[in-house]
Design a protein around this motif. Structure first.
Motif, PDB file in Angstrom:
ATOM      1  N   TYR A  42       0.832  -1.206   0.000  1.00  0.00           N
ATOM      2  CA  TYR A  42       0.000   0.000   0.000  1.00  0.00           C
ATOM      3  C   TYR A  42       0.864   1.253   0.000  1.00  0.00           C
ATOM      4  O   TYR A  42       1.835   1.360   0.749  1.00  0.00           O
ATOM      5  N   ASN A  43       0.499   2.220  -0.853  1.00  0.00           N
ATOM      6  CA  ASN A  43       1.200   3.494  -0.939  1.00  0.00           C
ATOM      7  C   ASN A  43       0.184   4.625  -0.805  1.00  0.00           C
ATOM      8  O   ASN A  43      -0.640   4.826  -1.708  1.00  0.00           O
ATOM      9  N   PRO A  44       0.207   5.364   0.300  1.00  0.00           N
ATOM     10  CA  PRO A  44      -0.794   6.416   0.518  1.00  0.00           C
ATOM     11  C   PRO A  44      -0.887   7.433  -0.614  1.00  0.00           C
ATOM     12  O   PRO A  44      -1.983   7.912  -0.929  1.00  0.00           O
ATOM     13  N   ASP A  45       0.241   7.757  -1.239  1.00  0.00           N
ATOM     14  CA  ASP A  45       0.225   8.754  -2.307  1.00  0.00           C
ATOM     15  C   ASP A  45      -0.580   8.293  -3.520  1.00  0.00           C
ATOM     16  O   ASP A  45      -1.032   9.119  -4.322  1.00  0.00           O
ATOM     17  N   ALA A  46      -0.742   6.973  -3.654  1.00  0.00           N
ATOM     18  CA  ALA A  46      -1.468   6.434  -4.800  1.00  0.00           C
ATOM     19  C   ALA A  46      -2.932   6.156  -4.494  1.00  0.00           C
ATOM     20  O   ALA A  46      -3.684   5.753  -5.373  1.00  0.00           O
ATOM     21  N   ASP A  47      -3.328   6.380  -3.242  1.00  0.00           N
ATOM     22  CA  ASP A  47      -4.691   6.073  -2.809  1.00  0.00           C
ATOM     23  C   ASP A  47      -5.530   7.347  -2.837  1.00  0.00           C
ATOM     24  O   ASP A  47      -5.395   8.213  -1.976  1.00  0.00           O
ATOM     25  N   LEU A  48      -6.414   7.456  -3.830  1.00  0.00           N
ATOM     26  CA  LEU A  48      -7.284   8.618  -3.951  1.00  0.00           C
ATOM     27  C   LEU A  48      -8.651   8.383  -3.310  1.00  0.00           C
ATOM     28  O   LEU A  48      -9.538   9.222  -3.412  1.00  0.00           O
ATOM     29  N   GLY A  49      -8.822   7.221  -2.669  1.00  0.00           N
ATOM     30  CA  GLY A  49     -10.081   6.938  -2.001  1.00  0.00           C
ATOM     31  C   GLY A  49     -11.240   6.734  -2.943  1.00  0.00           C
ATOM     32  O   GLY A  49     -12.391   7.018  -2.609  1.00  0.00           O
ATOM     33  N   LEU A  50     -10.977   6.191  -4.142  1.00  0.00           N
ATOM     34  CA  LEU A  50     -12.009   6.078  -5.175  1.00  0.00           C
ATOM     35  C   LEU A  50     -12.620   4.689  -5.277  1.00  0.00           C
ATOM     36  O   LEU A  50     -13.564   4.492  -6.039  1.00  0.00           O
ATOM     37  N   GLY A  51     -12.088   3.725  -4.559  1.00  0.00           N
ATOM     38  CA  GLY A  51     -12.547   2.354  -4.727  1.00  0.00           C
ATOM     39  C   GLY A  51     -13.824   2.058  -3.967  1.00  0.00           C
ATOM     40  O   GLY A  51     -14.342   2.872  -3.206  1.00  0.00           O
ATOM     41  N   CYS A  52     -14.327   0.850  -4.171  1.00  0.00           N
ATOM     42  CA  CYS A  52     -15.511   0.389  -3.433  1.00  0.00           C
ATOM     43  C   CYS A  52     -15.283  -1.011  -2.888  1.00  0.00           C
ATOM     44  O   CYS A  52     -16.231  -1.702  -2.526  1.00  0.00           O
ATOM     45  N   GLY A  53     -14.033  -1.452  -2.848  1.00  0.00           N
ATOM     46  CA  GLY A  53     -13.711  -2.772  -2.325  1.00  0.00           C
ATOM     47  C   GLY A  53     -12.213  -2.958  -2.254  1.00  0.00           C
ATOM     48  O   GLY A  53     -11.440  -1.997  -2.378  1.00  0.00           O
ATOM     49  N   LEU A  54     -11.807  -4.205  -2.056  1.00  0.00           N
ATOM     50  CA  LEU A  54     -10.386  -4.569  -1.995  1.00  0.00           C
ATOM     51  C   LEU A  54     -10.136  -5.745  -2.937  1.00  0.00           C
ATOM     52  O   LEU A  54      -9.813  -6.845  -2.491  1.00  0.00           O
ATOM     53  N   PRO A  55     -10.260  -5.537  -4.242  1.00  0.00           N
ATOM     54  CA  PRO A  55     -10.141  -6.669  -5.166  1.00  0.00           C
ATOM     55  C   PRO A  55      -8.793  -7.375  -5.101  1.00  0.00           C
ATOM     56  O   PRO A  55      -8.736  -8.600  -5.245  1.00  0.00           O
ATOM     57  N   THR A  56      -7.713  -6.628  -4.898  1.00  0.00           N
ATOM     58  CA  THR A  56      -6.392  -7.264  -4.852  1.00  0.00           C
ATOM     59  C   THR A  56      -6.249  -8.184  -3.644  1.00  0.00           C
ATOM     60  O   THR A  56      -5.458  -9.126  -3.664  1.00  0.00           O
ATOM     61  N   ARG A  57      -7.014  -7.923  -2.598  1.00  0.00           N
ATOM     62  CA  ARG A  57      -6.971  -8.786  -1.409  1.00  0.00           C
ATOM     63  C   ARG A  57      -7.549 -10.162  -1.716  1.00  0.00           C
ATOM     64  O   ARG A  57      -7.158 -11.163  -1.112  1.00  0.00           O
ATOM     65  N   PHE A  58      -8.477 -10.227  -2.654  1.00  0.00           N
ATOM     66  CA  PHE A  58      -9.159 -11.475  -2.978  1.00  0.00           C
ATOM     67  C   PHE A  58      -8.678 -12.104  -4.285  1.00  0.00           C
ATOM     68  O   PHE A  58      -9.186 -13.147  -4.688  1.00  0.00           O
ATOM     69  N   ALA A  59      -7.702 -11.490  -4.934  1.00  0.00           N
ATOM     70  CA  ALA A  59      -7.395 -11.841  -6.319  1.00  0.00           C
ATOM     71  C   ALA A  59      -6.502 -13.063  -6.499  1.00  0.00           C
ATOM     72  O   ALA A  59      -6.247 -13.476  -7.620  1.00  0.00           O
ATOM     73  N   ARG A  60      -5.994 -13.629  -5.413  1.00  0.00           N
ATOM     74  CA  ARG A  60      -5.186 -14.849  -5.501  1.00  0.00           C
ATOM     75  C   ARG A  60      -3.989 -14.663  -6.440  1.00  0.00           C
ATOM     76  O   ARG A  60      -3.664 -15.543  -7.253  1.00  0.00           O
ATOM     77  N   ILE A  61      -3.338 -13.510  -6.309  1.00  0.00           N
ATOM     78  CA  ILE A  61      -2.153 -13.219  -7.125  1.00  0.00           C
ATOM     79  C   ILE A  61      -0.971 -14.012  -6.584  1.00  0.00           C
ATOM     80  O   ILE A  61      -0.743 -14.064  -5.377  1.00  0.00           O
ATOM     81  N   GLU A  62      -0.215 -14.629  -7.477  1.00  0.00           N
ATOM     82  CA  GLU A  62       0.947 -15.414  -7.090  1.00  0.00           C
ATOM     83  C   GLU A  62       2.217 -14.793  -7.651  1.00  0.00           C
ATOM     84  O   GLU A  62       2.187 -14.021  -8.620  1.00  0.00           O
ATOM     85  N   ALA A  63       3.340 -15.140  -7.047  1.00  0.00           N
ATOM     86  CA  ALA A  63       4.633 -14.636  -7.511  1.00  0.00           C
ATOM     87  C   ALA A  63       4.834 -14.974  -8.985  1.00  0.00           C
ATOM     88  O   ALA A  63       4.589 -16.104  -9.411  1.00  0.00           O
ATOM     89  N   GLY A  64       5.262 -13.984  -9.748  1.00  0.00           N
ATOM     90  CA  GLY A  64       5.513 -14.178 -11.175  1.00  0.00           C
ATOM     91  C   GLY A  64       4.331 -13.908 -12.071  1.00  0.00           C
ATOM     92  O   GLY A  64       4.459 -13.934 -13.302  1.00  0.00           O
ATOM     93  N   ASP A  65       3.162 -13.641 -11.501  1.00  0.00           N
ATOM     94  CA  ASP A  65       1.970 -13.389 -12.310  1.00  0.00           C
ATOM     95  C   ASP A  65       2.076 -12.081 -13.082  1.00  0.00           C
ATOM     96  O   ASP A  65       2.711 -11.112 -12.634  1.00  0.00           O
ATOM     97  N   THR A  66       1.411 -12.067 -14.231  1.00  0.00           N
ATOM     98  CA  THR A  66       1.157 -10.823 -14.954  1.00  0.00           C
ATOM     99  C   THR A  66      -0.251 -10.373 -14.580  1.00  0.00           C
ATOM    100  O   THR A  66      -1.221 -11.106 -14.782  1.00  0.00           O
TER     101      THR A  66
END
Length: 282
Positions: A54-78
């Protein structure tokens, strides 16, 4: 009735303004749509502060959820982030994908792309890039992404079917998406649905929840799963811009619900109905 191009231009203009605002200003409105509330309401967004990357400077408060928290991203993914804004979800995705992964953010607002690139350069993120483009026609090749994320963006796009079709094209077979968005249950009052400001504020551009999920399935995705759902309450001082007192009371007493949902789905390894040899599809 505004055309698709007029709605897109509305969103482009509004989010060009938002790119120059800070998070507190954006959170005092509906998805950053303007200073329409007399108090600071965190109407849509969830708290990112505990997420790795998380980077505060990049957070404009525009979202409505946390998709990356649920996205099952693994090392090396595009990973591709649709409507990447100032880079918030892209940077969280980078933390999950690691140095061997790759993150591409796509946004059609030049001011957002510039802000995101500055944020990435300031942190030396060489495996994160931001491309200007329309998510209905993404500036990437087919079958390139392991994971696609998006946060409160598809509701702003008139042609949602076209976006899901593009997501299917861009995902690798076996890839998946996790998307947070605003959906409706029941019909909004006409004055809310026709309000340009509320469109840019993520509400009047939303469609029915059942219709949204059906679009995902009709475009060929499998294992469609509702990962999270929460109600969205619009404060009275925002509603008062569009409804009188009796209209507000009727809206609250009615059966219309506004929800933030996070939806997961997968692109099948093989097209539906195909099989290469006896037993191979078991």
């Amino acid at each position: 009735m505004q055309t698709e191009e007029q709605l897109k231009e509305l969103v482009r203009q509004k989010y060009s303004e938002i790119a120059l605002q800070d998070k507190d200003t954006n959170q005092s409105s509906c998805c950053g749509s303007g200073g329409c509330s007399t108090e600071v309401y965190n109407i849509m967004s969830d708290d990112y502060t505990e997420l790795k990357g998380y980077n505060p400077d990049a957070d404009l408060g525009l979202g409505c959820g946390l998709p990356t928290r649920f996205a099952r991203i693994e090392a090396g993914d595009t990973v591709i982030d649709l409507g990447s804004g100032a880079g918030n979800d892209a940077f969280v995705a980078r933390a999950e994908a690691g140095s061997e992964g790759r993150v591409i953010g796509i946004d059609f607002t030049p001011a957002m792309i510039e802000r995101a690139r500055l944020n990435a350069e300031a942190r030396g993120f060489n495996n994160v890039e931001f491309r200007q483009g329309d998510i209905e026609k993404m500036p990437v090749s087919a079958n390139i992404a392991d994971v696609i994320v998006s946060n409160c963006v598809l509701n702003l796009v008139p042609n949602k079917d076209g976006v899901f079709r593009e997501i299917f094209r861009v995902l690798k077979p076996g890839g998946h998406f996790s998307i947070s968005d605003i959906v409706l249950v029941g019909d909004l009052p006409d004055s809310l649905r026709s309000a340009a400001e509320m469109y840019a504020g993520c509400v009047s551009g939303a469609i029915q929840k059942d219709e949204y999920l059906a679009l995902i399935e009709v475009n060929g995705f499998a294992n469609v799963t509702l990962q999270k759902e929460k109600p969205i309450v619009i404060p009275d001082d925002i509603l008062a811009n569009y409804l009188d007192e009796s209209g507000i009371a009727a809206f609250k007493a009615g059966n219309t619900g506004i929800y933030s949902v996070t939806v997961y789905a997968e692109k099948p390894l093989r097209p539906a109905g195909t099989c290469c040899a006896p037993g191979c599809c078991d």
